[in-house]
Structures are given as C-alpha cells and as structure tokens.
Design an enzyme around this catalytic site. Structure first.
Site, short mmCIF file in Angstrom:
data_model
loop_
_atom_site.label_atom_id
_atom_site.label_comp_id
_atom_site.label_asym_id
_atom_site.label_seq_id
_atom_site.Cartn_x
_atom_site.Cartn_y
_atom_site.Cartn_z
N ASP A 20 -5.18 -3.46 -3.13
CA ASP A 20 -6.66 -4.13 -3.35
C ASP A 20 -6.41 -5.13 -4.06
OD1 ASP A 20 -7.73 -2.37 -1.26
OD2 ASP A 20 -8.59 -1.01 -2.90
N HIS A 24 -2.76 2.11 -2.70
CA HIS A 24 -3.93 1.01 -2.08
C HIS A 24 -4.62 0.45 -3.46
CE1 HIS A 24 -3.77 2.19 2.00
NE2 HIS A 24 -3.50 3.41 1.69
N ASP A 43 -6.25 -7.95 6.40
CA ASP A 43 -5.57 -9.06 5.34
C ASP A 43 -5.24 -10.41 5.86
OD1 ASP A 43 -3.75 -8.48 7.65
OD2 ASP A 43 -2.11 -7.85 6.58
N ASN A 66 0.81 -1.32 0.10
CA ASN A 66 0.05 0.00 -0.02
C ASN A 66 0.64 1.25 0.22
OD1 ASN A 66 -2.51 -1.29 0.00
ND2 ASN A 66 -2.53 -1.33 2.31
#
Length: 145
Positions: free
Chosen positions: A48, A44, A74, A39
C-alpha cells in the site's frame, strides 16, 4: 487522485476540451512492476505504501489539466492533451521519475491515442494494456506508446 469512476465522470469534458482546442487525447496506462512480490515479501502495508509513493510521483510529474486516476489494483491512468510524440516523452518522464524518486520501484507503461487508435475508454485501455504487457514481457520498467 481520482478512481476509475471519477475518470469516467470527467472524460466527456476532456473530450470536449480536446475537440475545442484541436488537441489529441492520449490515454496512458502505468502498471506497477512486482506489486505481488512486495506484498508477499514485505506485507500488504508495504505494498500500500508503494502504491501511495507511485501515485504521488505520478501526480507531481503531470501538467495541470492532465487527469490522473488509479485505474485498477496496481494500474494508473493518465489522460493528457498531447500529440503522440509529446505523450511518449511525457510518459517516459513519469516512468523515469518513478525509478529515480522511489524506493526501488518501477512501472511499465503503454498508451493509445483516443479517436485514432481507440474510440472508447475500453478500446484505448485494451490497446494501452496490450502495449504495456508487451513491455513487461521484454523487460519490466519499459514503455510502448
């Protein structure tokens, strides 16, 4: 893939199935290694994508009847009707599949046997989480069931 709420809704039926079949229910916990780093360095959307990639790999590497859920940020949970030795082998196959089929990603894994090591979702999670973080302290991309 279910979320934690979906897992909790299906858990009573899984426990009934295990009792009827005489199988054990194993709670496996997989935690993506270094999501924060992905990230922070790649953004981000890349994080994802990494989570989706891992979710797909896990889903493709479990049996019909195993329950897979995104458990937290996560973390992924896999509930399997196995004995402990078979669960260890199954979780190791999943861990290796993530390494082999992803773009440089890895997961650390911990597990607990329902009714033997923990009598509730919270107890099994706590045991699996402790084992998972023991692995992370030693070397990421490892497992302890």
């Amino acid at each position: 893939m279910f979320n934690r709420r979906g897992l909790e809704a299906r858990l009573p039926q899984l426990l009934q199935d295990c009792e009827a079949s005489g199988n054990q229910l194993v709670f496996g916990l997989l935690d993506m290694d270094d999501l924060k780093q992905v990230n922070d360095t790649e953004g981000h959307p890349s994080g994802d994508n990494a989570l989706r990639q891992i979710a797909g790999i896990i889903s493709r590497n479990v049996r019909v009847g195993d329950l897979v859920a995104r458990f937290g940020g996560d973390e992924f949970a896999v509930l399997m009707q196995y004995d402990k030795a078979d669960a260890f082998a199954a979780m190791e196959r999943i861990r290796r599949a993530v390494e082999e089929q992803s773009d440089g990603l890895s997961v650390s894994v911990g597990g607990a046997v329902w009714g033997i090591e923990g009598d509730s979702l919270e107890e099994c999670y706590a045991i699996a989480d402790e084992r998972l973080y023991d692995c992370k302290r030693l070397a990421k991309g490892n497992m302890s069931v």
